[in-house]
Scaffold this motif. Sequence first.
Motif, PDB file in Angstrom:
ATOM      1  N   PRO A  65      -1.710   6.324 -12.491  1.00  0.00           N
ATOM      2  CA  PRO A  65      -0.280   6.155 -12.198  1.00  0.00           C
ATOM      3  C   PRO A  65       0.238   4.759 -12.542  1.00  0.00           C
ATOM      4  O   PRO A  65       1.402   4.599 -12.901  1.00  0.00           O
ATOM      5  CB  PRO A  65      -0.176   6.438 -10.699  1.00  0.00           C
ATOM      6  N   VAL A  66      -0.629   3.757 -12.439  1.00  0.00           N
ATOM      7  CA  VAL A  66      -0.219   2.412 -12.841  1.00  0.00           C
ATOM      8  C   VAL A  66       0.009   2.377 -14.347  1.00  0.00           C
ATOM      9  O   VAL A  66       1.000   1.807 -14.827  1.00  0.00           O
ATOM     10  CB  VAL A  66      -1.273   1.369 -12.426  1.00  0.00           C
ATOM     11  N   ARG A  67      -0.906   3.006 -15.096  1.00  0.00           N
ATOM     12  CA  ARG A  67      -0.747   3.068 -16.557  1.00  0.00           C
ATOM     13  C   ARG A  67       0.559   3.773 -16.918  1.00  0.00           C
ATOM     14  O   ARG A  67       1.298   3.316 -17.800  1.00  0.00           O
ATOM     15  CB  ARG A  67      -1.945   3.801 -17.156  1.00  0.00           C
ATOM     16  N   ASP A  68       0.856   4.864 -16.211  1.00  0.00           N
ATOM     17  CA  ASP A  68       2.096   5.604 -16.490  1.00  0.00           C
ATOM     18  C   ASP A  68       3.332   4.772 -16.126  1.00  0.00           C
ATOM     19  O   ASP A  68       4.340   4.791 -16.843  1.00  0.00           O
ATOM     20  CB  ASP A  68       2.114   6.914 -15.702  1.00  0.00           C
ATOM     21  N   ALA A  69       3.259   4.040 -15.001  1.00  0.00           N
ATOM     22  CA  ALA A  69       4.387   3.185 -14.600  1.00  0.00           C
ATOM     23  C   ALA A  69       4.582   2.057 -15.604  1.00  0.00           C
ATOM     24  O   ALA A  69       5.729   1.720 -15.952  1.00  0.00           O
ATOM     25  CB  ALA A  69       4.139   2.618 -13.203  1.00  0.00           C
ATOM     26  N   PHE A  70       3.488   1.468 -16.071  1.00  0.00           N
ATOM     27  CA  PHE A  70       3.585   0.429 -17.098  1.00  0.00           C
ATOM     28  C   PHE A  70       4.294   0.981 -18.334  1.00  0.00           C
ATOM     29  O   PHE A  70       5.147   0.301 -18.935  1.00  0.00           O
ATOM     30  CB  PHE A  70       2.193  -0.064 -17.490  1.00  0.00           C
ATOM     31  N   PHE A  71       3.943   2.199 -18.725  1.00  0.00           N
ATOM     32  CA  PHE A  71       4.562   2.794 -19.921  1.00  0.00           C
ATOM     33  C   PHE A  71       6.063   2.947 -19.715  1.00  0.00           C
ATOM     34  O   PHE A  71       6.857   2.612 -20.610  1.00  0.00           O
ATOM     35  CB  PHE A  71       3.924   4.144 -20.229  1.00  0.00           C
ATOM     36  N   ARG A  72       6.480   3.435 -18.546  1.00  0.00           N
ATOM     37  CA  ARG A  72       7.909   3.602 -18.273  1.00  0.00           C
ATOM     38  C   ARG A  72       8.631   2.262 -18.324  1.00  0.00           C
ATOM     39  O   ARG A  72       9.732   2.155 -18.889  1.00  0.00           O
ATOM     40  CB  ARG A  72       8.108   4.271 -16.912  1.00  0.00           C
ATOM     41  N   LEU A  73       8.035   1.246 -17.753  1.00  0.00           N
ATOM     42  CA  LEU A  73       8.650  -0.089 -17.780  1.00  0.00           C
ATOM     43  C   LEU A  73       8.732  -0.637 -19.200  1.00  0.00           C
ATOM     44  O   LEU A  73       9.707  -1.296 -19.569  1.00  0.00           O
ATOM     45  CB  LEU A  73       7.864  -1.045 -16.884  1.00  0.00           C
ATOM     46  N   SER A  74       7.710  -0.359 -19.996  1.00  0.00           N
ATOM     47  CA  SER A  74       7.719  -0.839 -21.377  1.00  0.00           C
ATOM     48  C   SER A  74       8.798  -0.137 -22.191  1.00  0.00           C
ATOM     49  O   SER A  74       9.430  -0.755 -23.058  1.00  0.00           O
ATOM     50  CB  SER A  74       6.341  -0.647 -22.026  1.00  0.00           C
ATOM     51  N   GLN A  75       9.025   1.151 -21.908  1.00  0.00           N
ATOM     52  CA  GLN A  75      10.060   1.897 -22.627  1.00  0.00           C
ATOM     53  C   GLN A  75      11.451   1.354 -22.340  1.00  0.00           C
ATOM     54  O   GLN A  75      12.354   1.456 -23.171  1.00  0.00           O
ATOM     55  CB  GLN A  75       9.998   3.380 -22.260  1.00  0.00           C
ATOM     56  N   LEU A  76      11.622   0.770 -21.155  1.00  0.00           N
ATOM     57  CA  LEU A  76      12.906   0.162 -20.791  1.00  0.00           C
ATOM     58  C   LEU A  76      13.015  -1.290 -21.242  1.00  0.00           C
ATOM     59  O   LEU A  76      14.049  -1.925 -21.046  1.00  0.00           O
ATOM     60  CB  LEU A  76      13.106   0.248 -19.278  1.00  0.00           C
ATOM     61  N   GLY A  77      11.942  -1.805 -21.816  1.00  0.00           N
ATOM     62  CA  GLY A  77      11.963  -3.170 -22.336  1.00  0.00           C
ATOM     63  C   GLY A  77      11.673  -4.245 -21.311  1.00  0.00           C
ATOM     64  O   GLY A  77      11.915  -5.433 -21.568  1.00  0.00           O
TER      65      GLY A  77
ATOM     66  N   ILE B  53       0.855  -1.169   0.000  1.00  0.00           N
ATOM     67  CA  ILE B  53       0.000   0.000   0.000  1.00  0.00           C
ATOM     68  C   ILE B  53       0.901   1.232   0.000  1.00  0.00           C
ATOM     69  O   ILE B  53       1.892   1.298   0.723  1.00  0.00           O
ATOM     70  CB  ILE B  53      -0.901   0.017   1.254  1.00  0.00           C
ATOM     71  N   LEU B  54       0.566   2.226  -0.819  1.00  0.00           N
ATOM     72  CA  LEU B  54       1.432   3.383  -0.950  1.00  0.00           C
ATOM     73  C   LEU B  54       1.063   4.497   0.010  1.00  0.00           C
ATOM     74  O   LEU B  54      -0.088   4.653   0.400  1.00  0.00           O
ATOM     75  CB  LEU B  54       1.363   3.920  -2.390  1.00  0.00           C
ATOM     76  N   ASP B  55       2.056   5.274   0.358  1.00  0.00           N
ATOM     77  CA  ASP B  55       1.887   6.447   1.202  1.00  0.00           C
ATOM     78  C   ASP B  55       2.032   7.683   0.320  1.00  0.00           C
ATOM     79  O   ASP B  55       3.131   8.065  -0.060  1.00  0.00           O
ATOM     80  CB  ASP B  55       2.965   6.442   2.306  1.00  0.00           C
ATOM     81  N   ASP B  56       0.896   8.302  -0.018  1.00  0.00           N
ATOM     82  CA  ASP B  56       0.915   9.439  -0.934  1.00  0.00           C
ATOM     83  C   ASP B  56       1.584  10.662  -0.344  1.00  0.00           C
ATOM     84  O   ASP B  56       1.816  11.647  -1.042  1.00  0.00           O
ATOM     85  CB  ASP B  56      -0.515   9.795  -1.350  1.00  0.00           C
ATOM     86  N   LEU B  57       1.906  10.661   0.960  1.00  0.00           N
ATOM     87  CA  LEU B  57       2.516  11.815   1.584  1.00  0.00           C
ATOM     88  C   LEU B  57       4.019  11.872   1.346  1.00  0.00           C
ATOM     89  O   LEU B  57       4.648  12.885   1.603  1.00  0.00           O
ATOM     90  CB  LEU B  57       2.237  11.807   3.097  1.00  0.00           C
ATOM     91  N   ARG B  58       4.586  10.767   0.845  1.00  0.00           N
ATOM     92  CA  ARG B  58       6.017  10.778   0.579  1.00  0.00           C
ATOM     93  C   ARG B  58       6.312  11.684  -0.624  1.00  0.00           C
ATOM     94  O   ARG B  58       5.466  11.889  -1.485  1.00  0.00           O
ATOM     95  CB  ARG B  58       6.510   9.349   0.313  1.00  0.00           C
ATOM     96  N   PRO B  59       7.549  12.224  -0.712  1.00  0.00           N
ATOM     97  CA  PRO B  59       7.840  13.214  -1.750  1.00  0.00           C
ATOM     98  C   PRO B  59       7.806  12.660  -3.167  1.00  0.00           C
ATOM     99  O   PRO B  59       7.565  13.400  -4.105  1.00  0.00           O
ATOM    100  CB  PRO B  59       9.250  13.713  -1.384  1.00  0.00           C
ATOM    101  N   ARG B  60       8.070  11.377  -3.349  1.00  0.00           N
ATOM    102  CA  ARG B  60       8.000  10.824  -4.694  1.00  0.00           C
ATOM    103  C   ARG B  60       6.556  10.815  -5.173  1.00  0.00           C
ATOM    104  O   ARG B  60       5.626  10.687  -4.391  1.00  0.00           O
ATOM    105  CB  ARG B  60       8.547   9.389  -4.706  1.00  0.00           C
ATOM    106  N   THR B  61       6.364  10.937  -6.493  1.00  0.00           N
ATOM    107  CA  THR B  61       5.015  10.877  -7.026  1.00  0.00           C
ATOM    108  C   THR B  61       4.471   9.455  -6.883  1.00  0.00           C
ATOM    109  O   THR B  61       5.229   8.487  -6.717  1.00  0.00           O
ATOM    110  CB  THR B  61       4.980  11.272  -8.508  1.00  0.00           C
ATOM    111  N   VAL B  62       3.166   9.333  -6.973  1.00  0.00           N
ATOM    112  CA  VAL B  62       2.552   8.012  -6.904  1.00  0.00           C
ATOM    113  C   VAL B  62       3.052   7.144  -8.060  1.00  0.00           C
ATOM    114  O   VAL B  62       3.348   5.960  -7.889  1.00  0.00           O
ATOM    115  CB  VAL B  62       1.019   8.132  -6.912  1.00  0.00           C
ATOM    116  N   THR B  63       3.167   7.754  -9.236  1.00  0.00           N
ATOM    117  CA  THR B  63       3.692   7.001 -10.379  1.00  0.00           C
ATOM    118  C   THR B  63       5.091   6.476 -10.092  1.00  0.00           C
ATOM    119  O   THR B  63       5.412   5.322 -10.393  1.00  0.00           O
ATOM    120  CB  THR B  63       3.719   7.881 -11.639  1.00  0.00           C
ATOM    121  N   ASP B  64       5.941   7.322  -9.486  1.00  0.00           N
ATOM    122  CA  ASP B  64       7.297   6.885  -9.129  1.00  0.00           C
ATOM    123  C   ASP B  64       7.255   5.676  -8.209  1.00  0.00           C
ATOM    124  O   ASP B  64       8.025   4.718  -8.375  1.00  0.00           O
ATOM    125  CB  ASP B  64       8.056   8.012  -8.426  1.00  0.00           C
ATOM    126  N   GLN B  65       6.373   5.716  -7.228  1.00  0.00           N
ATOM    127  CA  GLN B  65       6.306   4.634  -6.248  1.00  0.00           C
ATOM    128  C   GLN B  65       5.811   3.334  -6.887  1.00  0.00           C
ATOM    129  O   GLN B  65       6.337   2.253  -6.597  1.00  0.00           O
ATOM    130  CB  GLN B  65       5.394   5.046  -5.096  1.00  0.00           C
TER     131      GLN B  65
END
Length: 231
Positions: free
Chosen positions: A57-69, A10-22
């Motif tokens: 944010p999950v969609r955005d994280a998936f995209f980043r992972l796909s760009q890295l192969g 479970i994520l903590d949205d109060l941390r400085p990283r964006t939700v997508t980053d987490q």
Amino acid sequence: MPTDAAALPILDDLRPRTVTDQVYEALYQRVINLTLPPGARLSEAEVAAQMGVSRQPVRDAFFRLSQLGFIQIRPQRATVVTQISAEAIRQAHFIRLALETACLREAVRLLTPQDHDALAELIRRQDAAIRADDRSGFHALDDQFHHDICAASGLEFVWTLVKDNKGHMDRARYLSLSYNARNAMEEHKIILAALRERDEEKAVAAIGLHLSRIHETLARLRAEQPEMLGL
């Protein structure tokens, strides 16, 4: 579509990283350490539900992972973790060898006896991790050894560049830790000895041998676990 992404936090949205980053970092680590092995399926909806976030944010994280192969996004079908890329490993090896060789040349001149002692302590902890069969712990300490050489040389940015390019290499290394961790540790000892002796050529030869072991790992994986490897 069910997902193989078990036990996501479970994520903590109060941390400085964006939700997508987490989300990205959680999934990236699971791909690297093979908790999500090649062929594992990922569902955007289920990852979002497990982590307590919206789907964007999950969609955005998936995209980043796909760009890295690391994953393949297939519309209307399951998103899957890709095979380990042999070509990406060859590229990562080239980058690491060039950057870390240059860094070792500086480290020979710049590291202090206190730096040497700190690296020796990391090696001691690596040995303890091997004895405890703590592969994740060993991997982290292995990375710290290389990072700390860069940092102590005033070249921490080198490690940032290396880290950004070595993910596929790390997947293969995780598969090899059951038989290769002690070799890696012994090679760290040789690197440290060269640093203590301020022997530049010995240090360069040692890092070359150490990083080039990935070629042996690739050959063994292709023979023993060919389903894990792609081109």
